[in-house]
Motif scaffolding. Structure first.
Motif, PDB file in Angstrom:
ATOM      1  N   LEU A 159       0.826  -1.209   0.000  1.00  0.00           N
ATOM      2  CA  LEU A 159       0.000   0.000   0.000  1.00  0.00           C
ATOM      3  C   LEU A 159       0.861   1.260   0.000  1.00  0.00           C
ATOM      4  CD1 LEU A 159      -3.005  -0.319   0.069  1.00  0.00           C
ATOM      5  CD2 LEU A 159      -2.982   0.188   2.497  1.00  0.00           C
ATOM      6  N   ALA A 160       1.907   1.238   0.833  1.00  0.00           N
ATOM      7  CA  ALA A 160       2.775   2.408   0.939  1.00  0.00           C
ATOM      8  C   ALA A 160       3.443   2.697  -0.396  1.00  0.00           C
ATOM      9  CB  ALA A 160       3.822   2.191   2.025  1.00  0.00           C
ATOM     10  N   TYR A 161       3.906   1.666  -1.075  1.00  0.00           N
ATOM     11  CA  TYR A 161       4.528   1.896  -2.382  1.00  0.00           C
ATOM     12  C   TYR A 161       3.495   2.345  -3.408  1.00  0.00           C
ATOM     13  CZ  TYR A 161       9.406   0.823  -1.659  1.00  0.00           C
ATOM     14  OH  TYR A 161      10.713   0.910  -1.280  1.00  0.00           O
ATOM     15  N   THR A 163      -1.976   9.088   2.062  1.00  0.00           N
ATOM     16  CA  THR A 163      -2.222   8.309   3.269  1.00  0.00           C
ATOM     17  C   THR A 163      -2.400   6.838   2.939  1.00  0.00           C
ATOM     18  OG1 THR A 163      -3.652   8.041   5.196  1.00  0.00           O
ATOM     19  CG2 THR A 163      -4.706   8.746   3.170  1.00  0.00           C
ATOM     20  N   ILE A 164      -2.055   5.988   3.913  1.00  0.00           N
ATOM     21  CA  ILE A 164      -2.326   4.569   3.740  1.00  0.00           C
ATOM     22  C   ILE A 164      -3.347   4.102   4.765  1.00  0.00           C
ATOM     23  CG2 ILE A 164      -0.121   3.982   2.681  1.00  0.00           C
ATOM     24  CD1 ILE A 164       0.765   2.983   5.472  1.00  0.00           C
ATOM     25  N   ILE A 165      -4.047   5.071   5.346  1.00  0.00           N
ATOM     26  CA  ILE A 165      -5.120   4.713   6.274  1.00  0.00           C
ATOM     27  C   ILE A 165      -6.395   4.532   5.477  1.00  0.00           C
ATOM     28  CG2 ILE A 165      -6.535   5.515   8.193  1.00  0.00           C
ATOM     29  CD1 ILE A 165      -4.144   6.925   9.261  1.00  0.00           C
ATOM     30  N   ALA A 190       8.449   6.869   4.532  1.00  0.00           N
ATOM     31  CA  ALA A 190       7.814   7.872   5.385  1.00  0.00           C
ATOM     32  C   ALA A 190       6.333   7.538   5.599  1.00  0.00           C
ATOM     33  CB  ALA A 190       7.954   9.254   4.755  1.00  0.00           C
ATOM     34  N   LEU A 191       5.684   7.009   4.549  1.00  0.00           N
ATOM     35  CA  LEU A 191       4.270   6.629   4.680  1.00  0.00           C
ATOM     36  C   LEU A 191       4.102   5.480   5.669  1.00  0.00           C
ATOM     37  CD1 LEU A 191       2.700   6.781   1.114  1.00  0.00           C
ATOM     38  CD2 LEU A 191       1.855   7.903   3.170  1.00  0.00           C
ATOM     39  N   LEU A 192       5.045   4.512   5.607  1.00  0.00           N
ATOM     40  CA  LEU A 192       4.984   3.393   6.542  1.00  0.00           C
ATOM     41  C   LEU A 192       5.123   3.892   7.968  1.00  0.00           C
ATOM     42  CD1 LEU A 192       6.983   0.441   4.969  1.00  0.00           C
ATOM     43  CD2 LEU A 192       4.588   0.496   5.660  1.00  0.00           C
ATOM     44  N   GLU A 193       5.968   4.894   8.134  1.00  0.00           N
ATOM     45  CA  GLU A 193       6.228   5.394   9.471  1.00  0.00           C
ATOM     46  C   GLU A 193       5.075   6.239   9.998  1.00  0.00           C
ATOM     47  OE1 GLU A 193       9.828   7.687   9.796  1.00  0.00           O
ATOM     48  OE2 GLU A 193       9.029   8.562  11.663  1.00  0.00           O
ATOM     49  N   LYS A 194       4.638   7.193   9.181  1.00  0.00           N
ATOM     50  CA  LYS A 194       3.643   8.147   9.687  1.00  0.00           C
ATOM     51  C   LYS A 194       2.219   7.871   9.227  1.00  0.00           C
ATOM     52  CE  LYS A 194       6.786  12.025  10.150  1.00  0.00           C
ATOM     53  NZ  LYS A 194       7.119  13.368   9.628  1.00  0.00           N
ATOM     54  N   GLU A 195       2.063   7.007   8.249  1.00  0.00           N
ATOM     55  CA  GLU A 195       0.765   6.647   7.688  1.00  0.00           C
ATOM     56  C   GLU A 195       0.114   7.762   6.879  1.00  0.00           C
ATOM     57  OE1 GLU A 195      -1.788   4.730  10.535  1.00  0.00           O
ATOM     58  OE2 GLU A 195      -0.672   2.886  10.199  1.00  0.00           O
TER      59      GLU A 195
END
Ligand code: ADP
Ligand code: MG
Ligand code: ZN
Length: 506
Positions: free
Chosen positions: A315-317, A337-339, A465-470
């Motif tokens: 998802l992040a990629y 966002t990946i939420i 960064a997306l994995l870390e902060k979503e």
């Protein structure tokens, strides 16, 4: 035998008890029928007296300037019919609103009634479609009787397509036909002196029975579109009226972020914002309340669903691919966002820079590349793709199809339409058309893969960064893109030529 007459015992029994049982059974049947009829919702028409609490004024209707202008005519007529009669003017008695749900059709009709001092009668056409033959027609008759008695009045029939659907030869529905006929009779049956104006609303004009659209019936059509930027701003003003707004609330910003939303959605956003402030025990609505409301309304409820770590990485990629590509084509993403929100697993949010109705071919190509970048990132990084891009693919297919079929933006198809419903097209032309559509999307995908591979470093950074902060906002994204030059092809025709694989110079 023992002298016991078996047969006569049976017939004795039958003669005494059968009628009784039959009577009881009938009672039960009648009772059940009565209950069903009673339980059936008796939908009464809505009735609003002008000036009453539920009346709507012009001030409550925002953004529909053109429609309002047209409707003012009706208001003038209902207020002072003598003036128009003296001029011999034939005032339309049937007005049909059409446009997507939630754009304010009912609202506008109510406002016309109130502004002209007319009583407002509204009923949804689905209430006329009854299971007992003739009942729908009777209801229509009753509604118009009432309206005529209390003239001046406006009869508003919502969801007109429920009775007015084009009669198709095979599915012959007598009840529906009777209902429609009754409506036509009523429409034909009153003159301008009656001071009754009929308004109808429909989302699907093309499905309406043409008999309804004949002159003297619903002969005036008012198209109501979702509001543009200015309209959305005005609607937000209406729905924040009386709500205490904090200093940091930026309604212009909210309007900019809600392109494509309807008045009903905006009302919903304002309401959610107020609820959010109330829940947090604040006396005013703040920027954060609107942010929250916006996301809630735009993307469904904010609710985290369980996503595995592996899914999260993909998802992040995927989202990083979309975000990076929008930067590359010069369209700064507002948020990534990946939420999960609603049905979307993640999303990249853009602010449209300005309202536009025209797109250049280059912009459309850029857009396709951007939409395909989620899947392209998956392929580059993991060597395999997921079904998570179904939505992206669907949108891209639609655009490419429209470009070739309708907008003359193909490679050799540049000056005519080749719509799917054009039966005059030869098999060869159709083949060419389909090939060109496929070539557009394939070229866009190839471009996405090429550009993302070239900027693999940035892609890795954004996804980490997306994995870390979503969730990443505009500034965080901009920092991650530092040093990555946009490769906008909207202003660079060479890029487009490259994407299409054709070279006009040779
Ligand atoms: P439609 O009949 O087109 O489906 P409605 O008239 O029922 O839409 O609109 C639903 C609600 O959305 C209205 O009651 C109103 O609060 C809000 N709304 C829609 N359009 C507008 C508008 N142009 N101005 C102000 N409010 C609007
Ligand atoms: Mg409505
Ligand atoms: Zn995607």
């Amino acid at each position: 035998m023992l002298g016991f007459d078996f047969n006569s015992a049976i017939s004795n029994f039958a003669l005494t008890w059968l009628p009784v049982m039959f009577f009881l059974l009938m009672c039960i049947v009648v009772y059940l029928l009565w209950k069903t009829v009673k339980l059936m919702p008796r939908v009464k028409p809505m009735e609003i007296t002008p000036g009453s609490a539920s009346a709507v004024t012009w001030d409550d209707v925002a953004g529909l300037d053109e429609a309002k202008e047209e409707l003012q005519e009706i208001v003038d007529f209902l207020r002072d019919p003598a003036r128009f009669e003296a001029l011999g003017a034939r005032v339309p008695k049937g007005i049909l609103f059409h446009g997507p749900p939630g754009t304010g059709k009912t609202l506008a009709a109510k406002a016309v009634a109130n502004e002209s001092g007319a009583r407002f009668y509204a009923q949804s056409a689905s209430a006329f479609v009854e299971m007992f033959a003739g009942l729908g027609a009777a209801r229509i008759r009753k509604l118009f009787e009432e309206a005529r008695k209390n003239a001046p009045s406006i009869v508003f029939i919502d969801e007109l397509d429920a009775v007015g659907q084009a009669r198709s030869g095979h599915s012959f529905n007598r009840e529906q036909d009777q209902t429609l006929n009754q409506l036509l009779v009523e429409l034909d049956g009153f003159g301008p002196r009656d001071q009754v104006v009929v308004m109808g609303a429909s989302n699907r004009l093309q499905d309406l029975d043409p008999a309804l659209l004949r002159p003297g019936r619903f002969d005036r059509q008012v198209l109501i579109n979702p509001p543009d930027l200015k309209g959305r701003r005005a609607i937000l003003d209406v729905h924040t009226r009386g709500k205490p707004l904090g200093d940091d609330v930026d309604l212009d910003g909210v309007a900019r972020q809600t392109s494509g939303l309807t008045g009903a959605d905006l009302q919903n956003i304002c309401n959610e914002a107020a609820i959010g402030a109330g829940r947090n025990d604040r006396a005013t609505l703040t920027h954060a309340d609107f942010d929250y409301a916006l996301e809630r309304v735009v993307a469904g409820l904010q609710q985290r669903r369980v996503v595995t770590d592996k899914e999260k990485r993909i998802l992040a990629y995927h989202e990083a691919g979309h975000a990076l590509m929008s930067h590359l084509v010069g369209n700064q993403p507002e948020k990534a966002t990946i939420i999960a929100r609603g049905t979307a697993l993640g999303y990249v949010l853009h602010l449209p820079e300005e309202e536009r109705y025209l797109e250049t071919k280059e912009e459309l190509l850029d857009w396709m590349v951007m939409a395909l970048s989620g899947r392209a990132a998956e392929e580059i990084v993991f060597g395999r793709v997921t079904n998570g891009a179904a939505n992206d693919l669907e949108k891209v297919t639609q655009i490419a199809r429209a470009m070739v079929f309708e907008w003359g933006m193909g490679e050799s198809v540049t000056s005519r339409t080749m719509r799917a419903d054009n039966y005059a097209l030869s098999e060869e032309t159709k083949r060419l058309r389909d090939t060109e559509q496929a070539r557009l999307t394939d070229a866009a995908y190839a471009d996405a893969v090429r550009l993302l591979s070239k900027h693999r470093g940035a892609l890795d950074r954004v996804s980490a960064a997306l994995l870390e902060k979503e969730t990443l906002d505009r500034d965080e994204l901009a920092a991650l893109f530092a040093g990555v030059e946009p490769e906008s092809r909207s202003s660079d025709s060479v890029g487009v030529v490259r994407a299409l694989g054709v070279d006009p110079t040779g």
